[in-house]
Design a protein around this motif. Structure first.
Motif, PDB file in Angstrom:
ATOM      1  N   ASN A 155      -1.498   1.713  -5.255  1.00 17.95           N
ATOM      2  CA  ASN A 155      -0.948   2.539  -4.506  1.00 17.95           C
ATOM      3  C   ASN A 155       0.378   1.981  -4.303  1.00 17.95           C
TER       4      ASN A 155
ATOM      5  N   ASP B  93      -5.100  -0.867   1.958  1.00 20.73           N
ATOM      6  CA  ASP B  93      -5.300   0.420   1.832  1.00 20.73           C
ATOM      7  C   ASP B  93      -7.020   0.876   1.734  1.00 20.73           C
TER       8      ASP B  93
ATOM      9  N   GLY C 262       0.975  -1.223  -0.046  1.00 17.31           N
ATOM     10  CA  GLY C 262       0.157  -0.189  -0.028  1.00 17.31           C
ATOM     11  C   GLY C 262       0.888   1.210  -0.065  1.00 17.31           C
ATOM     12  N   HIS C 263       0.161   2.351   0.148  1.00 13.12           N
ATOM     13  CA  HIS C 263       1.040   3.632   0.237  1.00 13.12           C
ATOM     14  C   HIS C 263       2.128   3.719   0.995  1.00 13.12           C
TER      15      HIS C 263
ATOM     16  N   TRP D  34      -5.705   6.219   1.367  1.00 11.38           N
ATOM     17  CA  TRP D  34      -4.950   5.209   2.360  1.00 11.38           C
ATOM     18  C   TRP D  34      -5.400   6.226   3.664  1.00 11.38           C
TER      19      TRP D  34
END
Length: 362
Positions: free
Chosen positions: A327, A71, A54-55, A339
């Motif tokens: 992401n 996220d 994810g981010h 997120w």
């Protein structure tokens, strides 16, 4: 309402079931499910690479991880209904794809997602077999020709097809496969200026024939997805034929560029509505599902992008699912879903809570 009645009828045609024979195969079940979303005015939401990074996080010890982080789930409380992955790198026998996702993790995530009740889709950005460059290497317009029958790279390309088919077969679940996408544009070696319409069609058909006939992989839904900034004539010029396609898709992104976010949003909505208008007509004509196969706004600078841009542009069309891009954990500004802690996360949460937007509850 009339269009949804028609979609219901088309679902039976696409499944090959008729009115007396029940849905049987995993592919039939998935087709029927996607038609059901469209029939009910619902749109399944999808996100690329959602369970694997994810981010600001990435899985490392994935063999022992339950794959519960997301996220999308962090923001909405639900997983995306559709999970996207890319096979780029599988053709070379690599352990990880072009975005650093181990194929072992990808397999585990796909199986886990389907087990939870989700849907999985795969794109493929294979390397350039003629030059050795990546999928975006457009330095030669002979690449597609080189992999077709009797081409100088045809033998090598058959190995690439085998490796991709081996991986999809190993999943043991029905999937949506979306090879050779954004083919009207010219940023991939299979793009509009890099090969003729006939050559592109032969490439797509050759891929389908190998997977379906030679390998017997019949639980794949095949998605044809040109880039969205094209006319309906350009969209269909390279269409490989009804036998080889189950879903008509379109890839359309919003780009801000040097203008304002507001101007970019207006352009995006106009372009997307235009594309979905002719895609709807084509889906009825060819009795196919339709989807928004890729979309998004990088970095989400518009605080109401989900509810004021994406939703109004697609809600009146029989879009079975929409997928926003990934992401990236190693590129701070490269994200397409909210997120936890993102300043505009509330809008995506509001989008996910709408009755006609379908996510996966867990």
């Amino acid at each position: 309402m009339k269009k949804f009645v028609l979609l219901s009828a088309l679902a039976l045609v696409a499944c090959g079931t008729g009115s007396k024979k029940p849905v049987e195969t995993p592919k039939d079940q998935l087709v029927h499910r996607l038609f059901g979303y469209a029939q009910n005015g619902q749109i399944a939401y999808g996100h690329q690479d959602d369970l694997v990074y994810g981010h600001n996080w990435v899985l490392t010890d994935w063999e022992n991880d339950p794959l519960e982080r997301s996220d999308v789930k962090d923001v909405t409380g639900k997983y995306p209904m559709v999970l996207g992955f890319d096979l780029g790198g599988i053709e070379l026998g690599q352990a990880k794809n072009l975005d650093g996702v181990p194929f072992g993790l990808m397999r585990k995530a796909a199986q886990k997602h389907v087990e939870r009740g989700g849907i999985v889709t795969f794109s493929w950005h294979p390397r350039n077999p003629l030059t050795g460059g990546d999928a975006w290497d457009v330095s030669s317009d002979q690449v597609v020709k080189s992999v077709l029958r009797d081409g100088e790279k045809s033998g090598e390309f058959k190995l690439w097809l085998r490796r991709a088919a081996d991986f999809i077969e190993s999943l043991g679940v029905p999937v949506i496969f979306r090879p050779w996408h954004e083919n009207v544009g010219s940023w991939f070696w299979w793009g509009g200026k890099l090969c003729s319409a006939r050559e592109y069609q032969e490439l797509y058909r050759m891929t389908w024939l190998y997977f379906t006939k030679d390998r017997g992989l019949t639980d794949i839904l095949w998605c044809y997805s040109p880039n969205g900034d094209c006319s309906p004539q350009a969209y269909m010029e390279r269409y490989p034929g009804d036998e080889f396609v189950d879903i008509l898709g379109i890839d359309t992104y919003e780009y801000v560029g040097n203008g304002s976010v507001e101007e970019a949003g207006v352009r995006y909505m106009e372009e997307l509505k235009g594309a979905l208008t002719y895609l709807t007509a084509l889906s009825y004509e060819h009795e196919k599902l339709m989807c928004l196969s890729e979309t998004g706004l990088e970095g989400l600078p518009d605080p109401q992008w989900w509810t004021a841009r994406l939703l109004p542009a697609m809600k009146d069309f029989p879009v079975s699912y929409v997928l926003t891009w990934r992401n990236a954990h190693d590129k701070p500004g490269h994200f397409y879903a909210a997120w936890k802690g993102f300043e505009n996360e509330a809008d995506m949460k509001a989008f996910a809570e709408l009755e006609n937007i379908i996510l996966l509850k867990q």
